[in-house]
Write a protein that holds these residues in place. Structure first.
Motif: not given
Length: 678
Positions: A622-623, A636-642, A653-656
């Motif tokens: 989160s920024y 901004t919010e980004t989420r990443s999963t592997l 992943a997603d970005c808002e």
């Protein structure tokens, strides 16, 4: 960042003026944003230029360290130029990946532009840590006539085998951490105070911000993607003088001795106890007068002043003393030692045999075997792949992980052993599956049993002969394999033991092999080679670096305090285990620009005992950027999963993005990528 042990210099030989932002035009119409520090009289008395070229945003991303360093050089007669890479900060364009040829092309134009300025003598240098250290080497290999010397800190000449992506052919889990970090970083908006069309540029960047980790997972072998920008492909391409610097607590120390051996240009190497920071403000200490030392370097190569720096030994390192294991060190005891050249005639090899019964000795014992079948959760207290020295991220006491590994150790040493260089294992091994990994940790074991990790190395056994052309194992067949551990410099005291511990997992530093596997080691014939050095009287007469100095620190206001957490969780009923790392920067205000900024990241590395397909990494960034006086609020919010199956990587992943709490952008990615012997 400037601690109490740093002398802050406020008066310099030449007065400094700052150009807060200017534009460097490129031939394709792109403009790059630059901040410049230079002597006030430089147009009447021109100076050489020193370039630092980064994607981390000069506005607030690197300002803390920039203010300590660049005004110092400028006050001593240099023009220091900090440029945002295309597509980052306030520069035009899109940042499409790391270390691209486009980045090097842009740097060539920047150097030509600098040399043509009325305040520049025409001679240029480049300096940088990490990304800026990488591109200093890469640009030097392009041989721009203006570039006479570089200082490359915490970087590498080999992007595949010695970077954050793959190590020994195994995926470093920092591939995911770093990819998620750049996904978040690339959402940051330009500052409207400097960029009139900031919103249009921001939206263009958001739309083009595909997760880089997708591309990296499509390149699991050492192919052309990684060869581009790896100057190890041809060290002779570099003609400018190279000063390579690193730290033993950092992830990038191996390249320094390798480049000293491989380069043909004038060169020097320096490795201290430091983590991933500049040596004048890094921890663990001791910090050094790095700015004074590099001024001697710049004066020699950019001003033709004989400072004597090239008369000193080629390779200088901090020989660390034995220390109790700890998650964080403010200081590492030791002493400076030096070698006139590298490789050094003063370093000898000591071959030791991994013998039956767990002994490590100079004579070969009877032939035998040991089965290596490690719990999936082994390694949860091994610390970070790359330490930053700001938080507890060092490896813990190794006894817990040694208890579930196959270990070999010496008898108590009759005299101290000083190790300098890269230990090497040569093992006879077989496996019961077509794909298997081996991890090795070398530790100093104190008389009370505490074990401090000195170095480590890993190998994907399918990469035993080549990272470019790996081959599956034939189950049951014995192979002779070589594992080179990371370079090190440490004195193991008399009465201590040297221990090598072998495992076939090391979570969460490395992703596990596709299925549970047992590796069988042949004892007696398998060996560990230690590079040992005899202390010399000349070590005590090395010139001092002097105390650390810096320019005046950046003055900011803390609006919200930061926070750091690192937790290890185990559920004994299910076998589930996880490492959770939270790093919140808080919220900071720059009163000079009325710019407020902050970030927060939470990382979760989870796995279930006995099930490598349960491995999972989840990262959320989160920024925040704001200027309340102008009703400017961006988040901004980004989420990443592997995750994985035996055959595939599963990435999501997603970005808002939110402007004044109104969502203005959203995007999602869902990828399945075949695993390639990894």
């Amino acid at each position: 960042m400037a601690g109490n042990d740093i002398d802050v210099v406020t008066q310099f030989p030449r007065k400094v003026r700052v150009i807060e932002n200017t534009w460097i035009p490129l031939s394709d119409g792109i403009k790059l944003a630059a901040r410049i520090w230079l002597p006030q009289d430089a147009e009447d008395n021109p100076v050489p230029a020193i370039l630092e070229f980064l994607p981390y945003r000069k506005r607030e991303g690197t300002n803390e360290r920039d203010e300590l360093t660049h005004p110092y050089y400028a006050g001593n007669g240099y023009a220091c130029v900090r440029v945002d890479i295309r597509g980052s900060g306030e520069s035009d364009g899109i940042l499409e990946g790391e270390y691209l040829k486009q980045e090097q092309d842009d740097a060539l134009e920047i150097l030509a532009w600098l040399a043509d300025q009325p305040w520049c003598t025409g001679k240029c240098g480049m300096i940088g840590i990490s990304w800026g250290g990488f591109n200093g080497l890469q640009v030097a290999a392009r041989k721009p006539p203006e570039l006479k010397a570089i200082v490359t800190i915490a970087s590498t000449d080999d992007r595949y085998s010695d970077d954050i992506h793959y190590m020994g052919g195994i995926m470093v889990n920092d591939t995911m951490s770093w990819g998620a970090t750049m996904l978040g970083m690339n959402t940051r908006p330009p500052d409207p105070a400097l960029v009139e069309n900031w919103r249009e540029l921001w939206m263009q960047r958001m739309e083009a911000n595909d997760p880089w980790v997708i591309d990296w997972l499509h390149h699991q072998r050492r192919d052309e993607q990684w060869k581009q920008g790896s100057v190890i492909e041809n060290h002779d391409d570099i003609e400018a003088a190279v000063y390579a610097v690193g730290g033993w607590a950092d992830g990038y120390s191996n390249a320094i001795p390798r480049m000293l051996e491989g380069l043909s240009c004038p060169r020097k190497g320096l490795v201290g106890p430091w983590a991933h920071k500049y040596p004048h403000f890094a921890t663990p200490g001791p910090r050094i007068g790095f700015l004074q030392d590099t001024l001697r370097w710049w004066d020699h190569w950019l001003k033709d002043i004989d400072t004597g720096i090239m008369d000193e030994p080629m390779y200088r390192v901090w020989m660390q003393e034995g220390v109790r294991p700890a998650f964080w060190y403010g200081h590492r005891d030791g002493r400076w030692v030096a070698e006139p050249s590298w490789p050094s005639d003063g370093v000898e090899t000591r071959v030791m045999h991994l013998n039956a019964g767990g002994t490590l000795g100079t004579t070969q014992g009877e032939a035998g075997t040991e089965a290596i079948h490690t719990p999936m959760t082994m390694g949860m207290r091994q610390g970070e792949w790359c330490g930053y020295g700001l938080v507890p991220d060092c490896p813990a006491d190794q006894r817990e992980d040694d208890g579930c590994s196959v270990v070999f150790e010496t008898a108590p040493l009759g005299e101290a052993v000083e190790i300098l260089g890269a230990p090497v294992l040569e093992l006879d091994v077989s496996a019961d599956k077509a794909n298997a990994f081996v991890a090795a940790r070398l530790s100093d074991v104190a008389p009370d049993g505490s074990a401090t990790r000195m170095t480590y190395g890993v190998l994907n056994l399918t990469h035993r002969d080549s990272h470019e052309f790996p081959e599956a194992l034939e189950p049951g067949k014995t192979y002779r394999v070589r594992i080179q551990l990371n370079d090190m410099a440490q004195n193991v005291p008399a009465g201590h033991r040297i221990r090598i511990a072998l495992s076939n997992s090391m979570w969460p530093l490395f992703w596990p092999s596709p299925e549970p596997v047992t590796v069988t080691l042949a004892t007696g014939i398998s060996t560990l080679t230690l590079p040992t050095r005899t202390p010399r009287d000349s070590d005590a007469s090395l010139p001092s670096f002097g105390p650390p100095e810096s320019a005046r620190p950046w003055e900011t206001i803390t609006l919200e305090p930061g926070d750091y957490q690192r937790r290890v969780e185990h559920d004994d009923t299910t076998g589930d285990a996880a490492v959770i790392v939270v790093n919140d920067s808080g919220l900071t205000r720059d009163p000079a620009t009325d710019w407020e900024f902050g970030s927060r990241v939470e990382q979760r590395f989870s796995i279930t005992e006995g099930d490598p397909e349960s491995a999972r990494i989840e990262i959320q960034w989160s920024y925040r950027f704001q200027r309340p006086s102008e009703n400017f609020f961006i988040r901004t919010e980004t989420r990443s999963t592997l995750a994985c199956t035996r055959d595939d990587w599963l990435f999501w992943a997603d970005c808002e993005a939110f402007e004044n709490e109104r969502r203005v952008f959203a995007k999602t990615w869902d990828e399945t990528i075949p695993r390639d012997l990894n």
